[in-house]
Design a protein around this motif. Structure first.
Motif, mmCIF file in Angstrom:
data_model
loop_
_atom_site.group_PDB
_atom_site.id
_atom_site.type_symbol
_atom_site.label_atom_id
_atom_site.label_comp_id
_atom_site.label_asym_id
_atom_site.label_seq_id
_atom_site.Cartn_x
_atom_site.Cartn_y
_atom_site.Cartn_z
ATOM 1 N N ASP B 97 9.837 0.188 16.034
ATOM 2 C CA ASP B 97 10.501 1.060 15.156
ATOM 3 C C ASP B 97 9.386 2.097 14.764
ATOM 4 O O ASP B 97 8.381 2.433 15.504
ATOM 5 N N LEU B 98 9.909 3.028 13.817
ATOM 6 C CA LEU B 98 8.926 4.393 13.614
ATOM 7 C C LEU B 98 7.741 3.774 13.231
ATOM 8 O O LEU B 98 6.484 4.454 13.400
ATOM 9 N N ALA B 99 7.654 2.881 12.168
ATOM 10 C CA ALA B 99 6.232 2.269 11.752
ATOM 11 C C ALA B 99 5.348 1.806 13.141
ATOM 12 O O ALA B 99 4.381 2.241 13.237
ATOM 13 N N GLY B 100 5.914 1.193 13.967
ATOM 14 C CA GLY B 100 5.374 0.639 15.017
ATOM 15 C C GLY B 100 4.807 1.820 15.793
ATOM 16 O O GLY B 100 3.588 1.702 16.445
ATOM 17 N N ASN B 101 5.240 2.797 16.204
ATOM 18 C CA ASN B 101 5.182 3.738 16.963
ATOM 19 C C ASN B 101 3.645 4.524 16.205
ATOM 20 O O ASN B 101 2.795 4.798 17.087
ATOM 21 N N GLU B 102 3.863 5.007 15.256
ATOM 22 C CA GLU B 102 2.895 5.684 14.426
ATOM 23 C C GLU B 102 1.446 4.851 14.290
ATOM 24 O O GLU B 102 0.623 5.483 14.565
ATOM 25 N N LEU B 103 1.886 3.725 14.143
ATOM 26 C CA LEU B 103 0.603 2.501 13.650
ATOM 27 C C LEU B 103 -0.195 2.296 15.126
ATOM 28 O O LEU B 103 -1.297 2.213 14.981
ATOM 29 N N ALA B 104 0.784 2.129 16.168
ATOM 30 C CA ALA B 104 -0.084 1.900 17.460
ATOM 31 C C ALA B 104 -1.116 3.102 17.665
ATOM 32 O O ALA B 104 -2.095 2.638 18.233
ATOM 33 N N ALA B 105 -0.518 4.110 18.088
ATOM 34 C CA ALA B 105 -1.212 5.265 18.512
ATOM 35 C C ALA B 105 -2.521 5.727 17.597
ATOM 36 O O ALA B 105 -3.535 5.712 18.082
ATOM 37 N N ARG B 106 -2.190 5.525 16.315
ATOM 38 C CA ARG B 106 -3.336 5.929 15.290
ATOM 39 C C ARG B 106 -4.457 4.753 15.261
ATOM 40 O O ARG B 106 -5.627 4.880 15.131
#
Lengths: 278, 325
Positions: B97-106
């Motif tokens: 989801d959106l949260a997973g995408n942003e947290l993974a990269a950062r």
């Protein structure tokens, strides 16, 4: 409205219009990235929204003295210049292109490093906005890595931003939880998502003429203290292989003399039983 | 390999996203290994759901529950940075989801690791860890080597789910409360209009999907009414949303809902890969399009090459007559 004049940087990418490619165009040779140099170029859809939202934000300021300075930046080849001129015609105060010879399609690290270096050298900026993903690389990381490199907060899924009181910004976004409205202190990175009514406006002919005489700032990665070898090696992943996606299904064609007849056959043979059993 | 799943349980769809991670782990045991003791999840939750409600439906043996005021990536990243610094896992799996995408990269950046967003599966070639995902707007698959540990990735949306085994052995839980911790000085005011439930499009058995080819907001409204009468959920492609002909919660595709109905009736959609991504899990795709070269026709089970307006109007009439009979 804010008391000081803001500076807003919008970073965008020019990409091939992939909708124009047919199946046979997706030829993969020796696992090399697909050849798209001949395809018509467009501004990446999410970046286009970021650019339009910035123009809308500026319109919210009543006084010209307070209107933020809008700067557009792209990293790419000369084919991006026509879009930079268009942005000048639409009211962007300055545009810059970082001439780049690296293949950045799957290297969001390099793009983020260049944007960050630009922000440090040509800043300070209050906001940096860009699309959350590009249509070729689908990396969805550039805004996030830029935020990390600059140690700024980042809001994703942005659908709008506008000035708030005392130099703050009101940012609306879509999250997994629902709609979010935040008021934030600058600086902040905004990764623009599915923003309704954000197709980039068209400049007037007069504005295009005027913009044609304005200069585009041309930079190199080296002028921003970015070494090409570091940009290439710093990426945390490496593309190893590309393969076609096979979506093919049976494709049973319903034949008939008229559309009504085809619809009737679809209903009788495929849908009736299922719809009535639900 | 030691791995951890990171879950945003502030989202109403957290159970589905967790079950996708659980299935992914099961399907990729040969890569990840069989270290069941490492079957661990860090779950961020808030007052929307109780901790007991969440832990009872998550398919993980060890769960670290972290209470926060609301989903806020800056705070979550700071918490993870602190909690994981002593003995980081080798793999971090984030939800699709959106949260997973942003947290993974950062998160990967902060731990000097490597990240990929929207991974469909992983493989291991000797010591090389490789993630596969869609690229070029879904036209191709790309396989990417992760260069540095920890390997951090979010899942692609709409992967298969492993339903929670309610009789599974006892779970080991820890609790931390950060609900009074501010996310950072940058945030002056925060207001959420929460979704009440998971998007209905994603759980519907019958979906009528349409695109820009319909030509106007009026026509979109008309089709939405027909869909309602037929008992179908109604979804649209991105250009329809961009033109503000339909609200965002109707969006189907790579950046919208990923649906898996029994039947998807696709009217006047070209079938561009970003849109097809959203409907490819449908059991039966019926495509109606006048353009015999539209890509959707090859990717559908049943095809009508004709005017969608006449087809949908006739279908509607037939069903109404049937009901009235």
């Amino acid at each position: 409205m804010g008391d000081k004049k803001m500076r807003v940087l919008i970073s965008f990418k020019v990409v091939p219009d992939l909708d124009l490619l047919r199946d046979k165009d997706w030829t993969i040779n020796n696992n090399l990235p697909v050849q798209t140099a001949y395809v018509k170029k467009v501004i990446n859809a999410y970046d286009e929204s970021a650019l339009e939202l910035a123009l809308k934000m500026v319109e919210r300021y009543k006084s010209d003295d307070q209107k933020p300075e809008l700067i557009a930046l792209t990293v790419g080849e000369t084919y991006a210049d026509i879009f930079l001129k268009k942005l000048l015609a639409l009211g962007f105060n300055k545009t810059y292109r970082v001439q780049n010879n690296l293949d950045l399609r799957f290297n969001p690290y390099a793009t983020a490093m260049i944007i960050s270096a630009f922000a440090k050298k040509y800043g300070p900026f209050d906001l940096i906005a860009m699309g959350m993903q590009s249509s070729d690389g689908d990396n969805a990381k550039t805004a996030l890595l830029t935020a990390e490199e600059l140690a700024w907060p980042c809001i994703t899924g942005v659908t709008g931003f506008e000035p708030a009181v005392a130099g703050l910004f009101a940012v609306s976004s879509i999250s997994d939880q629902g709609l979010v409205n935040q008021t934030v202190h600058p600086p902040c990175i905004l990764a623009v998502g599915n923003a309704p009514s954000s197709l980039l406006r068209v400049p007037t002919l007069r504005a295009i003429k005027t913009a044609a005489e304005k200069d585009i700032g041309l930079l190199s990665p080296e002028s921003l203290n970015c070494k090409p070898e570091t940009l290439a090696s710093g990426n945390d992943t490496e593309l190893r292989e590309l393969e076609a996606v096979n979506n093919t299904r049976d494709g049973i064609i319903i034949e008939g003399a008229t559309a009504e007849e085809k619809a009737r056959l679809l209903y009788e043979n495929h849908l009736k039983g299922w719809l009535n059993c639900r | 390999m030691k791995y951890k799943a990171i879950i945003n349980a502030c989202s109403p769809a957290y159970k589905a996203r967790s079950e996708e991670i659980a299935y992914f782990i099961k399907a990729n045991r040969s890569v990840i290994g069989n270290a069941y003791e490492a079957d661990e999840a860090v779950v961020f939750y808030n007052d929307e759901h109780t901790g007991a409600e969440i832990e009872s439906c998550l398919p993980f043996k060890t769960i670290s529950m972290v209470k926060i005021k609301h989903y806020q990536p800056e705070l979550i990243l700071n918490i993870l940075e602190e909690s994981e610094c002593d003995s980081p896992a080798e793999i971090y799996i984030f939800s699709g989801d959106l949260a997973g995408n942003e947290l993974a990269a950062r998160f990967a950046w902060r731990f000097n690791g490597s990240s990929l967003v929207a991974v469909e599966n992983i493989t291991k070639e000797e010591d090389l860890f490789i993630g596969r995902k869609k690229v070029y707007s879904g036209n191709l698959h790309g396989s990417f080597l992760f260069r540095k540990k920890p390997y951090c990735f979010s899942l692609a949306r709409g992967l298969k789910r492993l339903e929670t085994d309610m009789d599974a052995e006892k779970k080991y839980l820890t609790f931390h409360d950060y609900s009074s911790t501010a996310p950072g000085a940058y945030l002056d005011n925060y207001m959420e209009s929460p979704k009440e439930e998971e998007n209905k499009l994603e759980s519907a058995s019958f979906v009528i999907a349409t695109g820009r080819g319909t030509g106007s907001s009026k026509e979109i409204s008309r089709l939405q009414n027909i869909a309602r009468e037929l008992g179908a959920e109604f979804g649209v492609s991105r250009p329809v949303v961009m033109n503000a002909w339909a609200p965002l919660d109707r969006l189907i595709g790579a950046s919208g809902a990923v649906i898996g109905p029994e039947v998807c009736l696709a009217l006047a959609v070209s079938g561009s890969p970003p849109f097809y991504y959203g409907i490819e899990k449908s059991k039966i795709i019926i495509a109606v399009n006048r353009d015999e070269h539209a890509p959707i026709l090859k990717a559908a089970d049943i095809v009508i090459i004709d005017d969608y307006k006449i087809v949908i109007d006739t279908l509607f009439k037939l069903l109404r007559d049937e009901k009235g009979a």
